[in-house]
Design an enzyme around this catalytic site. Structure first.
Site, short mmCIF file in Angstrom:
data_model
loop_
_atom_site.label_atom_id
_atom_site.label_comp_id
_atom_site.label_asym_id
_atom_site.label_seq_id
_atom_site.Cartn_x
_atom_site.Cartn_y
_atom_site.Cartn_z
N LYS A 110 20.62 -28.28 31.65
CA LYS A 110 21.91 -28.85 31.27
C LYS A 110 21.84 -29.53 29.92
CE LYS A 110 24.26 -29.24 35.64
NZ LYS A 110 24.93 -30.08 36.62
N LYS A 193 22.43 -18.17 37.77
CA LYS A 193 22.92 -18.68 39.04
C LYS A 193 24.45 -18.84 38.98
CE LYS A 193 22.96 -22.97 39.80
NZ LYS A 193 22.78 -24.40 39.96
N LYS A 196 29.58 -23.70 38.90
CA LYS A 196 30.95 -24.16 38.66
C LYS A 196 31.23 -24.35 37.18
CE LYS A 196 30.56 -27.06 42.61
NZ LYS A 196 30.00 -28.38 42.72
P1 TYM Z 1 26.20 -28.98 43.93
O1 TYM Z 1 27.52 -29.66 44.04
O2 TYM Z 1 25.83 -28.38 42.62
O3 TYM Z 1 26.10 -27.84 45.00
C1 TYM Z 1 26.41 -28.06 46.37
C2 TYM Z 1 25.51 -27.20 47.25
O4 TYM Z 1 25.67 -25.82 46.90
C3 TYM Z 1 24.42 -25.23 46.61
N1 TYM Z 1 24.61 -24.22 45.55
C4 TYM Z 1 24.27 -22.94 45.68
N2 TYM Z 1 23.71 -22.25 46.69
C5 TYM Z 1 23.50 -20.92 46.51
N3 TYM Z 1 23.82 -20.27 45.37
C6 TYM Z 1 24.37 -20.91 44.32
N4 TYM Z 1 24.69 -20.25 43.21
C7 TYM Z 1 24.62 -22.32 44.45
N5 TYM Z 1 25.15 -23.25 43.63
C8 TYM Z 1 25.13 -24.41 44.32
C9 TYM Z 1 23.55 -26.38 46.12
O5 TYM Z 1 22.17 -26.11 46.25
C10 TYM Z 1 24.02 -27.51 47.03
O6 TYM Z 1 23.34 -27.46 48.26
N6 TYM Z 1 22.91 -32.76 43.50
C11 TYM Z 1 23.67 -31.96 44.43
C12 TYM Z 1 24.58 -32.79 45.30
C13 TYM Z 1 23.92 -33.94 46.00
C14 TYM Z 1 23.15 -33.86 47.19
C15 TYM Z 1 22.80 -35.21 47.49
C16 TYM Z 1 22.71 -32.81 47.98
C17 TYM Z 1 24.02 -35.24 45.66
N7 TYM Z 1 23.36 -36.02 46.55
C18 TYM Z 1 22.02 -35.52 48.63
C19 TYM Z 1 21.93 -33.12 49.10
C20 TYM Z 1 21.59 -34.46 49.40
C21 TYM Z 1 24.53 -30.97 43.69
O7 TYM Z 1 24.82 -31.15 42.54
O8 TYM Z 1 25.02 -29.95 44.44
#
Ligand code: TYM
Length: 326
Positions: A110, A193, A196
Site C-alpha cells: 500500500k 488479489k 476494494k
Molecule cells: P478486509 O476488510 O480487507 O477484508 C475482510 C476479509 O476478506 C478477506 N479478503 C479476501 N479473501 C479472499 N480473496 C480476496 N481477494 C480477499 N480480499 C479480502 C480478508 O482476508 C478478510 O478476512 N485487517 C482486516 C480487518 C480486521 C480484522 C481484525 C480481521 C481488522 N481487525 C481482527 C480479523 C480480526 C482487513 O482489512 O480485512
C-alpha cells in the site's frame, strides 16, 4: 472457544470478501462464541468521504446480517463504539518494534502505491490496532483470507512479547484460512488479489451487483489461449474462475472438470455467471428486506457494542493492572 473476525467498511464488499470471509461466518457461530467487528478505525487509515463512510458502515453491517449472522447468536459491532480498541492499540504500540511492522507485506504494497511521503502513520500502525481487536476478547481463532494471515501471526508475536514482559495475560490466537477461496484474484488481472481499492469495472464482482453486471464481468474475465478447463495453478485466470465455480456450486473439482470436458470457455463462463447470480440472490433479497428500515440496523449494532464493551473493558483493566497503571 472464542472467535473474532473483522471487515473494513471501505467500499462495496466483493466476492473475495464473501468467499474468503463472510460466507463462512454463519457456520462458525454455531460452534464458537463469535464476535464480528466492522473496523471503521481501520478504514480511516486512508481518506474516506464522511458521507460515504457512514453509508458503508451500515451497508457492511446489513450484509453481515443478510449473509446469516444472527445478532442473537453472535456479537456484531462497530470498532469505534468501543474505545478500549484504540486504548489497547496504544499500549501495544509501546512494545511493538518498528521492524515487525515494516515487514508487513500489506503495508509495503500500500505504501508503495501511495508513496512514502503521503502514507499516514495509521496505515503503518494498522496491525497494532488489529492485534488489539483480537486480544481484547481472549480470542482462540480468527477466520480470515490469506492476505490477513501475517497480521494474525503478528498478533501472536505481540501477545507473546506482552506475556513475557508482564506475565501471562493474553491467549495466542490462531488464524483459520478456508481451504479454497482464501485468495480470490481480480477478474481483469488474475495476478492481482481482488481488492476494494481497485476501481476498474471488470475487476471485482460486488455482492450487490445486478445480474447484468455479474454476467458482463464474468464474460469478459481474463483467461488464456489454451482450451481445457482444468484446475491448474499455472493458469491463474481459469484457475480463479474454477475456484469461484467450486465455491458457489459446492461441487468437487473432479466433477467440475468432468462436466466441462471438451466444452469452451464461453459455455463455462455462462454457467459460472448463472450460479453466481443465483448464489447471491438470497443475500441480495435479504439485504433489501433488512435495509428497508435503517433504524433496525442501527439498533442491532448498538446492541452488539453493549455486549462486547464489558468484555473488552475487563481485558483492558487487567492489562493496565499488570503494567502498573493505576
Ligand atoms: P478486509 O476488510 O480487507 O477484508 C475482510 C476479509 O476478506 C478477506 N479478503 C479476501 N479473501 C479472499 N480473496 C480476496 N481477494 C480477499 N480480499 C479480502 C480478508 O482476508 C478478510 O478476512 N485487517 C482486516 C480487518 C480486521 C480484522 C481484525 C480481521 C481488522 N481487525 C481482527 C480479523 C480480526 C482487513 O482489512 O480485512
Amino acid at each position: 472457544m472464542i472467535l473474532l473476525s473483522g471487515i473494513q467498511p471501505t467500499g462495496r464488499l466483493h466476492i473475495g470478501n464473501y468467499l474468503g470471509a463472510i460466507q463462512n461466518w454463519p457456520e462458525f457461530q454455531k460452534k464458537y462464541t463469535s464476535l464480528f467487528c466492522i473496523v471503521d478505525y481501520h478504514a480511516i487509515t486512508v481518506y474516506q468521504d464522511p458521507k460515504r463512510l457512514k453509508q458503508n458502515i451500515y451497508e457492511a453491517a446489513a450484509l453481515l446480517f443478510a449473509a446469516g449472522i444472527d445478532q442473537k447468536k453472535s456479537i456484531v459491532f462497530v470498532q469505534s463504539h468501543i474505545s478500549a480498541h484504540t486504548e489497547l492499540a496504544w499500549i501495544l504500540n509501546c512494545i511493538m518494534p518498528m521492524g515487525w511492522l515494516e515487514r508487513m507485506t500489506q503495508f509495503k504494497d500500500k505504501s508503495q502505491k501511495q508513496g512514502k511521503e503521503r502514507v499516514g502513520v495509521g496505515l503503518f500502525d494498522y496491525p497494532a490496532l488489529m492485534a488489539s481487536d483480537i486480544l481484547l476478547y481472549n480470542v482462540d481463532v480468527v477466520p480470515v483470507g490469506e492476505d490477513q494471515k501475517q497480521h494474525v501471526e503478528l498478533t501472536r508475536d505481540i501477545a507473546g512479547r506482552f506475556n513475557k514482559l508482564y506475565g501471562k495475560t493474553f491467549k495466542l490466537p490462531k488464524a483459520i484460512i478456508p481451504e479454497t477461496g482464501a485468495r480470490i484474484m481480480g477478474l481483469d488481472d488474475p495476478d492481482k488479489k481482488m481488492s476494494k481499492s481497485e476501481k476498474t469495472y471488470g475487476h471485482a464482482i460486488y455482492l450487490l451487483d445486478s445480474p447484468d453486471d455479474i454476467r458482463k464481468k464474468i464474460m469478459s474475465a481474463t483467461t488464456d489461449s489454451l482450451r481445457s478447463i482444468r484446475f491448474d495453478k499455472k493458469r491463474p485466470g481459469i484457475y480463479n474462475l474454477l475456484t469461484l465455480y467450486e465455491r458457489f456450486s459446492g461441487d468437487s473439482r473432479k466433477d467440475i472438470e468432468k462436466r466441462f470436458q471438451g466444452k469452451g470457455y464461453a459455455k463455462f463462463k455462462q454457467e459460472l455467471a448463472d450460479i453466481i447470480i443465483e448464489g447471491l440472490r438470497p443475500l441480495q433479497n435479504k439485504y433489501k428486506e433488512l435495509t428497508a428500515n435503517k433504524n433496525d440496523i442501527d439498533t442491532l449494532i448498538r446492541q452488539g457494542a453493549d455486549k462486547a464493551r464489558p468484555m473488552a473493558e475487563k481485558t483492558l483493566r487487567l492489562v493496565k493492572t499488570k503494567m502498573g497503571l493505576l
